[in-house]
Design an enzyme around this catalytic site. Structure first.
Site, mmCIF file in Angstrom:
data_model
loop_
_atom_site.group_PDB
_atom_site.id
_atom_site.type_symbol
_atom_site.label_atom_id
_atom_site.label_comp_id
_atom_site.label_asym_id
_atom_site.label_seq_id
_atom_site.Cartn_x
_atom_site.Cartn_y
_atom_site.Cartn_z
ATOM 1 N N ASP A 145 0.810 -1.224 0.000
ATOM 2 C CA ASP A 145 0.000 0.000 0.000
ATOM 3 C C ASP A 145 0.839 1.269 0.000
ATOM 4 O O ASP A 145 0.675 2.145 0.854
ATOM 5 C CB ASP A 145 -0.964 0.002 1.191
ATOM 6 C CG ASP A 145 -2.081 1.037 1.029
ATOM 7 O OD1 ASP A 145 -2.239 1.551 -0.094
ATOM 8 O OD2 ASP A 145 -2.770 1.323 2.017
ATOM 9 N N GLU A 175 2.721 -2.444 -5.063
ATOM 10 C CA GLU A 175 2.554 -1.054 -4.591
ATOM 11 C C GLU A 175 3.774 -0.563 -3.831
ATOM 12 O O GLU A 175 3.671 0.060 -2.771
ATOM 13 C CB GLU A 175 1.267 -0.879 -3.781
ATOM 14 C CG GLU A 175 0.028 -0.792 -4.659
ATOM 15 C CD GLU A 175 -1.187 -0.228 -3.943
ATOM 16 O OE1 GLU A 175 -1.036 0.617 -3.043
ATOM 17 O OE2 GLU A 175 -2.301 -0.641 -4.300
ATOM 18 N N ASP A 288 -1.039 -9.174 -5.966
ATOM 19 C CA ASP A 288 -2.361 -8.571 -5.860
ATOM 20 C C ASP A 288 -2.998 -8.667 -7.241
ATOM 21 O O ASP A 288 -2.762 -7.829 -8.112
ATOM 22 C CB ASP A 288 -2.238 -7.115 -5.412
ATOM 23 C CG ASP A 288 -3.595 -6.422 -5.319
ATOM 24 O OD1 ASP A 288 -4.626 -7.092 -5.544
ATOM 25 O OD2 ASP A 288 -3.620 -5.205 -5.025
#
Length: 391
Positions: A145, A175, A288
């Site tokens: 994130d 990310e 992801d």
């Protein structure tokens, strides 16, 4: 990952919608902690029992101890494979000593997690130099994130502490941004870093970290998805992990439900790369993937010869949902349509003519809040797969 909106379709089989009487995220977290403290287990198992019983702590505890009396709770909570393989390297046992080993394994894991939390935002360096588990390979995948600018370095240090605690031999990262990449490079001194470029307009990208002591990098390449509107790609590394030839592939597939068609094209491309990898290599692909079950079904499912590691290790419900706004409140999501989704996945194609490794366990990591900021390291849980090297 998905950003607050368009998380799932109302008819999706892999979306769980919050009921009106769901406790707040803080109350859910407190009940998970209390369950884990009383049972001597962990918060992942606590979530499994509590979610199935509308977050009623007494009902969840009764169900746990009732199943334990029938000899079922130990299998659900800590059995590392159908062949009774124990993750704790110092414990060897047969079926008669399974319960003792599982209790010890759970206790040691909780101790490591607690120690990581007590260290706060300080990076905990790795201390183990010898290989205490010569038969074991561990691979971690985590969307960390980097798009959330709040506490990005502090959260990255918590990611580093988790990695140094779990000691995976391979780490897939999604990310990643320059600020958290710098923290990872500084804290993961035992790892060689491979970065997947900065093609997206937001400047985030993927990475692979290889434990220096037990891996040898032979080659790597970046394969862009040219039809992607988000500059997504495949990061592919060919290496030896404890002498096992492996092709490692990570990606962050197109986000949001509105880009399902592009996501499916990318997944099909990834499966083709898996199939085209050298036959004597074990191939692990994941990250992801922003994937819904119905999207996978629409392209014909998983190709023959490739397995989903969560499924092949027992489909444990407590390790299913990797993006879970019932429990993870990093996004500050409010309302009555929270979701628990399996966006993050790992797939494996065994080597031919004979498999070199076998997946034996699958778990979630990153379930502990970071002290001081009281947020989780990421809005995603990390997924950690354990493999045994076959004779």
């Amino acid at each position: 990952m998905e950003r607050k909106t368009d998380m799932c379709d109302s008819d999706s089989s892999d979306c769980q919608i919050e009921e009106q009487n769901l406790p707040t995220a803080a109350e859910c977290e407190e009940r998970c902690q209390r369950f884990a403290a009383v049972t001597g287990t962990d918060t992942a198992l606590a979530m499994f029992f509590l979610q199935d019983r509308e977050w009623n702590l007494n009902r969840a505890l009764d169900a746990f101890f009732d199943s334990e009396e029938r000899g079922q709770a130990g299998t659900s909570a800590a059995d590392k494979s159908s062949t009774n393989i124990c993750r704790t390297s110092t414990c060897t046992f047969d079926k008669s000593s399974t319960e003792e080993c599982q209790t010890k394994s759970t206790r040691e894991k909780n101790d490591r997690s607690a120690e990581s939390c007590r260290e706060g935002e300080n990076i905990v360096p790795p201390t183990e130099k010898s290989d205490s588990e010569p038969h074991r390979i561990r691979l971690l995948s985590w969307n960390i994130d980097g798009l959330d600018n709040n506490n990005v370095k502090t959260r990255a240090k918590a990611v580093v502490n988790t990695i140094n605690s779990e000691k995976p031999h391979v780490v897939f990262v999604q990310e990643m941004v320059p600020s958290n990449e710098a923290v990872l490079r500084e804290g993961l001194t035992n790892y060689q870093a491979i970065c997947g470029g900065t093609g997206s307009k937001e400047g985030y990208y993927t990475g692979i970290f290889l434990q220096k002591q037990h891996t040898i990098l032979e080659d790597y390449q970046i394969k862009p998805f040219f039809s992607s509107q988000m500059a997504r790609s495949l990061l592919i590394a060919s290496c030896l992990v404890k002498g096992v030839p492996m092709t490692l592939i990570t990606s962050h597939l197109e986000s949001t439900k509105n880009h399902a068609e592009e996501r499916k094209r990318q997944l099909i491309s990834a499966f083709k790369h898996i199939e085209q990898a050298p036959q004597d290599h074990t191939v692990v692909f994941g990250g992801d993937l922003n994937l819904r079950d119905k999207e996978l079904e629409s392209i014909g499912g998983i190709p023959s010869g490739i397995v989903d590691l969560w499924e092949t290790t027992g489909r444990r419900k407590e390790a299913r949902s990797t993006w879970d706004t019932f429990r993870n409140d990093n996004l500050g999501y409010e309302g009555h349509s929270r979701a628990a989704l399996r966006f993050d996945r790992l797939y494996m194609r065994p080597a031919k003519p004979a498999p070199k490794i076998k997946a034996v366990y699958f778990e979630l990591v990153g379930l502990q809040r970071v002290p001081d900021i009281m947020r989780f390291p990421s809005d995603h849980w990390g997924i950690l797969a354990h493999f045994d090297i076959l004779p």
